[in-house]
Design a protein around this motif. Sequence first.
Motif, short mmCIF file in Angstrom:
data_model
loop_
_atom_site.label_atom_id
_atom_site.label_comp_id
_atom_site.label_asym_id
_atom_site.label_seq_id
_atom_site.Cartn_x
_atom_site.Cartn_y
_atom_site.Cartn_z
N LEU A 78 0.61 4.77 2.28
CA LEU A 78 -0.91 4.48 2.78
C LEU A 78 -0.66 3.51 4.04
O LEU A 78 -1.73 3.57 4.71
CB LEU A 78 -1.69 4.08 1.70
N TYR A 79 0.26 2.63 3.97
CA TYR A 79 0.09 1.31 4.98
C TYR A 79 0.15 1.98 6.14
O TYR A 79 -0.29 1.43 7.18
CB TYR A 79 1.20 0.50 4.44
N TYR A 80 1.02 2.97 6.44
CA TYR A 80 1.31 3.52 7.76
C TYR A 80 0.32 4.26 8.47
O TYR A 80 0.05 4.49 9.71
CB TYR A 80 2.69 4.27 7.83
N HIS A 81 -0.76 4.84 7.92
CA HIS A 81 -1.87 5.51 8.25
C HIS A 81 -1.27 6.78 9.29
O HIS A 81 -1.74 6.51 10.50
CB HIS A 81 -2.86 4.69 8.53
N GLN B 154 1.04 -1.12 0.03
CA GLN B 154 -0.16 0.06 0.07
C GLN B 154 0.82 1.27 -0.01
O GLN B 154 0.31 2.34 0.19
CB GLN B 154 -1.00 -0.01 1.28
#
Lengths: 160, 499
Positions: B241-244, B238
Amino acid sequence: MLILWLLTLGGNIVAPPTVHISDLITQSRSYEGRVIVTEGEAVGDLMLRGEYGWVNLSDGSNAIGVYAPSKQLEQIKHLGRYEIVGDRVSVTGTFYDACPVHSGETDIHASSVAIASEGSVVDEILDQVRLKLSLELALLAILAFLFRQFVRRAGGGQRK
Amino acid sequence: MFLKPQKEDFRVIGYYLGKISAGLGITMLVPLFVAFLFRELNPALDFISGIGVSLALGCLLTFSRPKKTDISLINGVLIAGISWLLAMALSAVPLFLSGHYVSFLDSLFETMSGLTTTGLSLTQDLDHLAHSYNLWRHVTHFLGGQGVVVIALAFFIKGVSGAFSLYVGEARDEKILPNVIATARFIWLVTLVYFLLGSIVLTIIGLRLGIGPGRAIFHAVCIFMAGWDTGGFTPQSQSILYYHSLSYEIATFIIFFLGSINFGLHYLVWNGRRRELWRDIETRTYIATVTVTVFITLLGLVQLPFFANLPSALRVGFYQVLSAHTGTGFMTVTASQFSRWNDLALIGIILAMAVGGCACSTAGAIKTLRIGIIFKGFWRQMKMILMPEQGIVIEKIHHFRDTILGDNQIAAAGLIFLAYIFLYFAGSLVGVLCGYQFLPSLFESVSAAANVGHTIGITATTMPAVLKVTYILQMWIGRFEFMAIFGLFGFLISWAKGR
């Protein structure tokens, strides 16, 4: 008849549609702000941040972030990585194409998180074909090195 | 009259390619160590295979040492250009053996994307990729961003009188220090200092985000290498975006922005000349082009129904434009979301990608210095038209020092500018011929040729092989700023027609 109709209506309200993660990603506008049910493998890391946390679910092609209470996320024991099959997690929650709380990212705010099936750790088995190939190529490198040294000593490769 | 290449020229080229091949094999010890660390048995075997191939080839190519140590400019350009093709093929060996790539072509695509710091990926099931393979993907960014030849000059090749030819061959022409080996070492010093700082900061943020210590360090190291070298690979599918996380976005933004700044400017700032940051034509142009492209993109984004509020559009828009402009390609939106952005927002991103970062940095594309010179050239031309016939117009530019803008500078900048425009449109034409629409084709083509890595969804294992080859060539040609292709043609012509 009225009771039957009300039951049907009630059924529609309590049973949100089940949607694949890839459909959520590719047809996101259709599900914007709707309560949905989705299922996927928990991958990567469980990111618990106080009362709430994040987990990313993958269907193999696409992945999405799930924002949920940390207590619910703590049920997840296996996270998909190399040689680990993550828990299959079923999530009911509100889908956002561009989340107003999380600065426009695509996510799901979960109201309930459940483990559909437990993941597992896969025992790595030594691949005999790979072992043979790596030994052969390592041997090739050694032979090439010896050949170079031999040629150089014989004077063929010396700088004059 | 062209001079036909002699046997000795081939020996010189082969010898240095062998050195670089062996150097690459030694570099594979890093992921091999990580494979043992994470107890990844089969990946470890794949890296032993990769090391075996690289060292064997290295030994065979270096068995005959050239008589002269001097390297001519054409040989330097050729060595640099071919060494990248060789590095692509050798780096792809362990990745292909991993089973995460549909074909060897896909693994070649991945390593060329890594070495050229592009960041477009064809990895299947990235979320289950072993740590060692994943680290290797990011190490290719590091090798490519710093320069395969720069590394060789700094560590493996000693006392080469033709070092400058090799250095120029890798599309670097600025001597920060009096000699190129010292320059190469300075580039490494800057990188290692930022590597330590950046990795520590990203690890701390990762820990605060809830990632475990070992994984936080792994993510930090990978993301630093990709960010600093304006690459774009990430350990998870992602992207960012993976880490939010806003703090992760800010940290990565600082890292890739610093990576896109001219190493010469880093040197001056390190030596206390901070004013140079605001005086230099390159940084001034950078500020101007960022402002224009952010404005265009935001103008498009606010018209979209997606974003609930302006801060959301600002955060997404600003990050994506900067990620595109610096040639990084980190994404905080999905490819699917990108494909639904309106034309105006996409044009903003395409323009940002097409311009790129600073010269002598890890960024690709046209570069802000050339845009600045072309703009100054236009300005000079306008003044000449307005002046009386006998009048002389002198236009100065400040790039490390004040110089008078010459016709040759404008012509060189204009030539490379036109060559990039041709490359961008050639790639998009192939995309259109493969059945994709024009704007998405242009987007993906610019992303490949400018070594960015943003994707609108075209880059996938299912795309036609001809498009994969086109993007590989675009990444290679774009990274070398056409030097390699000019050098290769020059060499072939000399061989065919020379005396």
